[in-house]
Design a protein around this motif. Sequence first.
Motif, mmCIF file in Angstrom:
data_model
loop_
_atom_site.group_PDB
_atom_site.id
_atom_site.type_symbol
_atom_site.label_atom_id
_atom_site.label_comp_id
_atom_site.label_asym_id
_atom_site.label_seq_id
_atom_site.Cartn_x
_atom_site.Cartn_y
_atom_site.Cartn_z
ATOM 1 N N ASP A 31 0.854 -1.186 0.000
ATOM 2 C CA ASP A 31 0.000 0.000 0.000
ATOM 3 C C ASP A 31 0.891 1.239 0.000
ATOM 4 O O ASP A 31 1.982 1.221 0.585
ATOM 5 C CB ASP A 31 -0.930 0.001 1.227
ATOM 6 C CG ASP A 31 -2.169 0.857 1.015
ATOM 7 O OD1 ASP A 31 -3.288 0.311 1.034
ATOM 8 O OD2 ASP A 31 -1.996 2.079 0.812
ATOM 9 N N TYR A 71 6.839 -1.857 -3.695
ATOM 10 C CA TYR A 71 6.461 -2.789 -4.759
ATOM 11 C C TYR A 71 7.596 -3.761 -5.060
ATOM 12 O O TYR A 71 7.360 -4.943 -5.307
ATOM 13 C CB TYR A 71 6.124 -2.005 -6.028
ATOM 14 C CG TYR A 71 4.750 -1.449 -6.099
ATOM 15 C CD1 TYR A 71 4.426 -0.240 -5.497
ATOM 16 C CD2 TYR A 71 3.744 -2.119 -6.787
ATOM 17 C CE1 TYR A 71 3.147 0.288 -5.574
ATOM 18 C CE2 TYR A 71 2.464 -1.601 -6.881
ATOM 19 C CZ TYR A 71 2.182 -0.403 -6.276
ATOM 20 O OH TYR A 71 0.912 0.112 -6.355
ATOM 21 N N THR A 87 -11.517 2.829 -6.452
ATOM 22 C CA THR A 87 -11.941 3.440 -7.726
ATOM 23 C C THR A 87 -13.115 4.367 -7.412
ATOM 24 O O THR A 87 -14.262 4.080 -7.754
ATOM 25 C CB THR A 87 -12.377 2.358 -8.735
ATOM 26 O OG1 THR A 87 -13.373 1.534 -8.097
ATOM 27 C CG2 THR A 87 -11.202 1.503 -9.153
HETATM 28 N N1 LIG Z 1 -15.510 -2.068 0.157
HETATM 29 C C1 LIG Z 1 -16.237 -3.057 -0.326
HETATM 30 O O1 LIG Z 1 -17.142 -3.597 0.332
HETATM 31 C C2 LIG Z 1 -15.999 -3.553 -1.712
HETATM 32 C C3 LIG Z 1 -15.200 -2.811 -2.600
HETATM 33 N N2 LIG Z 1 -15.030 -3.279 -3.886
HETATM 34 C C4 LIG Z 1 -14.167 -2.559 -4.810
HETATM 35 O O2 LIG Z 1 -12.811 -2.819 -4.440
HETATM 36 C C5 LIG Z 1 -11.998 -1.675 -4.665
HETATM 37 C C6 LIG Z 1 -11.336 -1.287 -3.365
HETATM 38 O O3 LIG Z 1 -12.357 -0.911 -2.478
HETATM 39 P P1 LIG Z 1 -12.005 -0.734 -0.912
HETATM 40 O O4 LIG Z 1 -11.190 -1.879 -0.463
HETATM 41 O O5 LIG Z 1 -13.263 -0.404 -0.217
HETATM 42 O O6 LIG Z 1 -11.058 0.569 -0.989
HETATM 43 P P2 LIG Z 1 -10.278 1.275 0.205
HETATM 44 O O7 LIG Z 1 -10.348 2.728 -0.084
HETATM 45 O O8 LIG Z 1 -10.748 0.739 1.489
HETATM 46 O O9 LIG Z 1 -8.772 0.749 0.003
HETATM 47 C C7 LIG Z 1 -8.021 1.064 -1.127
HETATM 48 C C8 LIG Z 1 -6.558 1.037 -0.720
HETATM 49 O O10 LIG Z 1 -5.740 1.155 -1.884
HETATM 50 C C9 LIG Z 1 -4.609 1.945 -1.548
HETATM 51 N N3 LIG Z 1 -4.000 2.459 -2.778
HETATM 52 C C10 LIG Z 1 -4.462 3.422 -3.600
HETATM 53 N N4 LIG Z 1 -3.616 3.569 -4.643
HETATM 54 C C11 LIG Z 1 -2.594 2.678 -4.463
HETATM 55 C C12 LIG Z 1 -1.435 2.336 -5.192
HETATM 56 N N5 LIG Z 1 -1.120 2.960 -6.334
HETATM 57 N N6 LIG Z 1 -0.627 1.362 -4.723
HETATM 58 C C13 LIG Z 1 -0.941 0.717 -3.566
HETATM 59 N N7 LIG Z 1 -2.038 0.996 -2.820
HETATM 60 C C14 LIG Z 1 -2.842 1.964 -3.273
HETATM 61 C C15 LIG Z 1 -5.175 3.016 -0.630
HETATM 62 O O11 LIG Z 1 -4.138 3.610 0.136
HETATM 63 C C16 LIG Z 1 -6.165 2.197 0.207
HETATM 64 O O12 LIG Z 1 -5.533 1.702 1.366
HETATM 65 C C17 LIG Z 1 -12.939 -0.616 -5.238
HETATM 66 O O13 LIG Z 1 -12.887 -0.683 -6.641
HETATM 67 C C18 LIG Z 1 -14.320 -1.066 -4.751
HETATM 68 O O14 LIG Z 1 -15.357 -0.619 -5.601
HETATM 69 C C19 LIG Z 1 -15.620 -4.439 -4.345
HETATM 70 C C20 LIG Z 1 -16.414 -5.182 -3.489
HETATM 71 C C21 LIG Z 1 -16.617 -4.813 -2.124
#
Ligand SMILES: NC(=O)C1=CN([C@@H]2O[C@H](COP(=O)(O)OP(=O)(O)OC[C@H]3O[C@@H](n4cnc5c(N)ncnc54)[C@H](O)[C@@H]3O)[C@@H](O)[C@H]2O)C=CC1
Length: 453
Positions: A31, A71, A87
């Motif tokens: 992350d 990474y 996203t």
């Molecule tokens: N939250 C949910 O219940 C669900 C979410 N999704 C999808 O999954 C995806 C993630 O959602 P969440 O986990 O809720 O997001 P989140 O916002 O909780 O976590 C995303 C993480 O990615 C990290 N990040 C961003 N850019 C990065 C990069 N370039 N390199 C490494 N880490 C990076 C951020 O720091 C953050 O910790 C979205 O597309 C969402 O629509 C799908 C099903 C369920």
Amino acid sequence: MSNITIVGCGYVGLVTGAVLSKLGNNVIGVDIDSERIAKLNAGICPIYEPGLVELINEQSRNGKLRFTTKYEEAIPDSRFVFICVNTPPSPHGGADMRFVRNAAREIGRNLSVQHKTIVINKSTMPPGSGDMVEAILSEEAQPEAEFAVVANPEFLREGSALHDMLNPDRIVLGSKDQEAAEAVASLYSSFTCPILLTNIRTAEMIKYAANAFLAMKISFINEMAQICEAIGADVRQVSTGIGLDKRIGTYFLQAGIGFGGSCFPKDAQALEYVASISDCYPRILKAVLEVNRESRRKFVTKIDKVVGGLYGKTVGVWGLAFKANTDDIREAPALDIIPELLSRGANVKVYDPAAMENARRILPERVSFCENAYAAAENAHVLAIVTDWEQFRSIDLIKVKKLMTTSKIVDGRNIFDPELVRGLGFEYVGIGIPCCPSESERYLPQASVPIWH
Ligand SMILES: NC(=O)C1=CN([C@@H]2O[C@H](COP(=O)(O)OP(=O)(O)OC[C@H]3O[C@@H](n4cnc5c(N)ncnc54)[C@H](O)[C@@H]3O)[C@@H](O)[C@H]2O)C=CC1
Ligand SMILES: O=C(O)[C@H]1O[C@H](OP(=O)(O)OP(=O)(O)OC[C@H]2O[C@@H](n3ccc(=O)[nH]c3=O)[C@H](O)[C@@H]2O)[C@H](O)[C@@H](O)[C@@H]1O
């Protein structure tokens, strides 16, 4: 077993990483948020998800799960790389793909030249995104690096994420590389559910269509609730009555103040955007979103009506999270409801079992954050139920009544039994539930022609 990198340690990334490590794989979470990684390496889970912190720490102790911001520490040795970054909605309504692009760039730069790497899009991405990820990987990777892209959308719900990921209804995989898709399927070989293999664009569309359909069910029952209120019917029984038809089903027909969360609003909006730029007019999606926005507005008007004008009144708000069993307040109804209550001159006291810290960073300072549900009810003219936490359902209402200035409840999640609450001396208003018999006559419209002719 395989070496796996999870890129993005949020809700989906952490649950995916924890589950895949439990299935025997060696998992590294990457992350860009160094504070988040430091917390995870200290055994602290940055999100509230029942059972997750225990599983993460168990797998970390077993040496099957670790976290880094680098990474280069993770990608070169991994056969599978899951993209789980956020996203969020973009100003134009589509999905903001910059986090995915950044992740794909970093992955590409670190791809192994020793073995083929399978990059798996678990984040929800608009149809066509897989091609974009592939193009970026090609651009960034060394010429001899071999890779494939597979779409593997996630269907877990917050609050039941571990259960949902361990017991999925189906696994959806989209790729033009059959061998890569089958390799990803092998990660889920211990699951008994169907595995649907298709192309990337179709897999991406399945995810959006699934969320849009579920959101539509919620807006549908909320529209039925509005009609029920007008004609003195009970939407809870309407929901039961239609849900007994197996073609409809009982799930996602709970009337209330509408859907929130980081996905339904953004994904319905993103699909609407995809449709509109593809010469399709998404009238149903537009209606789903409009009914949802209206549900929140109507809830505030209902509170205003029950207290005879909000100016100078105190409203106790129970619940800030977009649903129970999570601390997530993204697109939560409370974030629209509370500012509207304040704008109408109310004093607002709030309590939520898990989301207080997240909400404190967003809500206006005038809001009074209380240490428990009773404190939020103290001296309130009306109690507004916004999140359906179990602890609210089982609260001591006799004690609550003694604390309140006037005993009124507007139940945005229909968590209480109206007759029981009214029997305790509360004025109770739910969503789609008839007011007490004498009042339901008042709401029945005097149709110009008898509606039963
Ligand atoms: N939250 C949910 O219940 C669900 C979410 N999704 C999808 O999954 C995806 C993630 O959602 P969440 O986990 O809720 O997001 P989140 O916002 O909780 O976590 C995303 C993480 O990615 C990290 N990040 C961003 N850019 C990065 C990069 N370039 N390199 C490494 N880490 C990076 C951020 O720091 C953050 O910790 C979205 O597309 C969402 O629509 C799908 C099903 C369920
Ligand atoms: O893509 C995603 O992020 C996820 O979005 C939802 O999961 P989630 O948003 O975590 O929570 P839900 O339980 O679906 O609730 C969503 C919202 O709808 C509301 N809701 C739900 C059910 C219902 O009957 N009525 C209703 O108002 C909830 O209060 C909440 O605000 C989907 O259910 C998941 O399958 C999907 O993976």
